[in-house]
Motif scaffolding. Structure first.
Motif, mmCIF file in Angstrom:
data_model
loop_
_atom_site.group_PDB
_atom_site.id
_atom_site.type_symbol
_atom_site.label_atom_id
_atom_site.label_comp_id
_atom_site.label_asym_id
_atom_site.label_seq_id
_atom_site.Cartn_x
_atom_site.Cartn_y
_atom_site.Cartn_z
ATOM 1 N N ARG A 15 0.814 -1.213 0.000
ATOM 2 C CA ARG A 15 0.000 0.000 0.000
ATOM 3 C C ARG A 15 0.845 1.259 0.000
ATOM 4 O O ARG A 15 0.573 2.214 -0.739
ATOM 5 C CB ARG A 15 -0.937 0.002 1.215
ATOM 6 C CG ARG A 15 -1.793 1.266 1.350
ATOM 7 C CD ARG A 15 -2.686 1.176 2.578
ATOM 8 N NE ARG A 15 -1.922 1.010 3.805
ATOM 9 C CZ ARG A 15 -1.398 2.010 4.510
ATOM 10 N NH1 ARG A 15 -1.564 3.275 4.099
ATOM 11 N NH2 ARG A 15 -0.736 1.786 5.626
ATOM 12 N N LEU A 19 1.134 4.204 -2.834
ATOM 13 C CA LEU A 19 0.815 5.618 -2.655
ATOM 14 C C LEU A 19 1.882 6.508 -3.284
ATOM 15 O O LEU A 19 1.563 7.521 -3.937
ATOM 16 C CB LEU A 19 0.664 5.938 -1.166
ATOM 17 C CG LEU A 19 -0.549 5.316 -0.462
ATOM 18 C CD1 LEU A 19 -0.530 5.661 1.029
ATOM 19 C CD2 LEU A 19 -1.851 5.769 -1.108
ATOM 20 N N GLU A 22 1.388 6.236 -7.086
ATOM 21 C CA GLU A 22 0.218 6.969 -7.562
ATOM 22 C C GLU A 22 0.426 8.473 -7.484
ATOM 23 O O GLU A 22 0.061 9.224 -8.405
ATOM 24 C CB GLU A 22 -1.006 6.545 -6.735
ATOM 25 C CG GLU A 22 -2.334 7.089 -7.252
ATOM 26 C CD GLU A 22 -2.719 8.439 -6.686
ATOM 27 O OE1 GLU A 22 -3.596 9.110 -7.275
ATOM 28 O OE2 GLU A 22 -2.128 8.840 -5.651
ATOM 29 N N ARG A 23 1.025 8.936 -6.407
ATOM 30 C CA ARG A 23 1.255 10.372 -6.260
ATOM 31 C C ARG A 23 2.265 10.878 -7.278
ATOM 32 O O ARG A 23 2.139 12.004 -7.783
ATOM 33 C CB ARG A 23 1.726 10.671 -4.832
ATOM 34 C CG ARG A 23 0.633 10.458 -3.785
ATOM 35 C CD ARG A 23 1.194 10.418 -2.373
ATOM 36 N NE ARG A 23 0.144 10.074 -1.410
ATOM 37 C CZ ARG A 23 0.369 9.786 -0.124
ATOM 38 N NH1 ARG A 23 1.625 9.811 0.346
ATOM 39 N NH2 ARG A 23 -0.629 9.483 0.675
ATOM 40 N N PRO A 47 -7.178 5.724 -3.894
ATOM 41 C CA PRO A 47 -7.449 7.158 -4.067
ATOM 42 C C PRO A 47 -8.426 7.401 -5.214
ATOM 43 O O PRO A 47 -8.801 6.472 -5.945
ATOM 44 C CB PRO A 47 -6.054 7.729 -4.383
ATOM 45 C CG PRO A 47 -5.298 6.585 -4.967
ATOM 46 C CD PRO A 47 -5.805 5.352 -4.275
ATOM 47 N N THR A 87 4.274 -1.394 -8.515
ATOM 48 C CA THR A 87 4.175 -0.358 -7.487
ATOM 49 C C THR A 87 5.524 0.041 -6.903
ATOM 50 O O THR A 87 5.611 1.074 -6.232
ATOM 51 C CB THR A 87 3.256 -0.819 -6.342
ATOM 52 O OG1 THR A 87 3.753 -2.051 -5.804
ATOM 53 C CG2 THR A 87 1.839 -1.014 -6.831
ATOM 54 N N LEU A 249 5.975 10.144 0.295
ATOM 55 C CA LEU A 249 5.317 9.671 1.508
ATOM 56 C C LEU A 249 5.433 10.717 2.604
ATOM 57 O O LEU A 249 6.448 11.408 2.715
ATOM 58 C CB LEU A 249 5.951 8.363 1.985
ATOM 59 C CG LEU A 249 5.878 7.168 1.030
ATOM 60 C CD1 LEU A 249 6.586 5.970 1.645
ATOM 61 C CD2 LEU A 249 4.435 6.826 0.673
ATOM 62 N N GLU A 253 3.928 8.018 7.079
ATOM 63 C CA GLU A 253 3.927 6.898 6.144
ATOM 64 C C GLU A 253 5.323 6.325 5.959
ATOM 65 O O GLU A 253 5.504 5.111 5.880
ATOM 66 C CB GLU A 253 3.370 7.353 4.790
ATOM 67 C CG GLU A 253 1.886 7.659 4.824
ATOM 68 C CD GLU A 253 1.418 8.401 3.588
ATOM 69 O OE1 GLU A 253 0.198 8.431 3.338
ATOM 70 O OE2 GLU A 253 2.269 8.971 2.857
#
Length: 287
Positions: A15, A19, A22-23, A47, A87, A249, A253
């Motif tokens: 996860r 993130l 994706e960001r 998201p 990822t 992050l 995170e």
């Protein structure tokens, strides 16, 4: 190539890298929908503009016939006009812009200098029969793009009815790389590697950048990679390039990710890099 979607594979275990991934995508200005193939049933809240992409019939076929859940990745072969990225990677440029001039199957890894991990003894026999320069067309299956559908569920299953192909695609006990490579080669789609001439993009693998001046070889915008992929490595701060991912992050995170890596005994983060990463993240958040 006109991209319609970005695709990845994930579960709750990844996860936090997801993130960052994706960001970084959204930071490039890319607003395409993000399709997430579930690695298993351990899903998490996604998201905006991201959705779990569940083809239950296909997943059941893979789970019944395949050795590894990562083989669910073969689902991408049923689609067109996409960029796939694992990822454990980040985007440095908008893939829509980078891939617009290209057609066919596009990758940007340097596995042409290390073909072993992407093939088996059986698949190398097939590849050598097709071309003496087969090694320049193999690829890391954590990053690629394609503008056309290569298989339907039915034609893929028929291809795997062959005993040799099935051993490569479904029965490999380690991973999906030999299987996806052989399936793409058998489809006869043109394959282009952006790290080879005439494009000569610099490596997209984080393992090729181990010192502070990791951008030194990029030189021009054309040579600068549009993604960085940590295949076989951990985004743990042990090398300076890791900040390209970790800076996406938050401090909380980041601490959670570091703790998870420590719990898994996967990595130990030098204190000097931990301090530099936290400082960079703090500056980024304040900015």
């Amino acid at each position: 190539m006109k991209l319609d979607k970005i695709i990845t594979l994930a579960n709750e275990h990844v996860r936090l890298p997801f993130l960052a991934f994706e960001r970084s995508l959204r930071a490039t200005g890319c607003n395409l929908p993000l399709f997430v193939i579930p690695y298993d049933d351990n899903q998490f809240d996604l998201p905006d503009n991201a959705t779990w992409w569940v083809d239950q019939e296909f997943i059941e076929w893979i789970d019944t016939n395949g050795r590894r859940p990562v083989m669910r990745k073969y689902q991408v072969l049923l689609e067109s006009n996409y960029q796939f990225l694992d990822t454990d990677a980040v985007f440095l440029k908008n893939p829509v812009d980078v891939l617009a001039p290209h057609t066919g199957w596009i990758n940007s890894c340097c596995h042409w200098n290390n073909p072993a991990a992407t093939t088996t003894a059986q698949s190398r026999v097939i590849l050598r029969q097709r071309s003496t320069t087969w090694a320049q067309k193999i690829f890391n299956t954590g990053q690629f793009a394609c503008d056309r559908q290569l298989y339907t569920a039915e034609t893929l299953k028929r291809t795997c009815d062959d005993a040799v192909i099935s051993q490569i695609v479904l029965e490999d006990e380690f991973h999906e790389q030999p299987g996806l490579n052989i399936l793409v080669h058998l489809s006869e789609i043109p394959i282009t590697n952006l790290t080879l001439p005439p494009y000569c993009m610099e490596s997209t693998w984080a393992g090729d950048y181990l010192d502070d001046n990791y951008t030194a070889t990029w030189g021009s915008e054309q040579r600068k990679p549009y993604i960085i992929h940590w295949a076989g490595r951990k985004m743990d701060g042990s090398t300076p390039i890791d900040t390209l991912a970790l800076n996406y992050l938050t401090a909380k995170e980041q601490d959670e990710w570091i703790s998870r890596l420590k719990e898994n005994a996967a990595s130990t983060i030098p204190e000097r890099f931990r301090r530099s990463i936290k400082s960079a993240i703090s500056s980024s958040i304040k900015g």
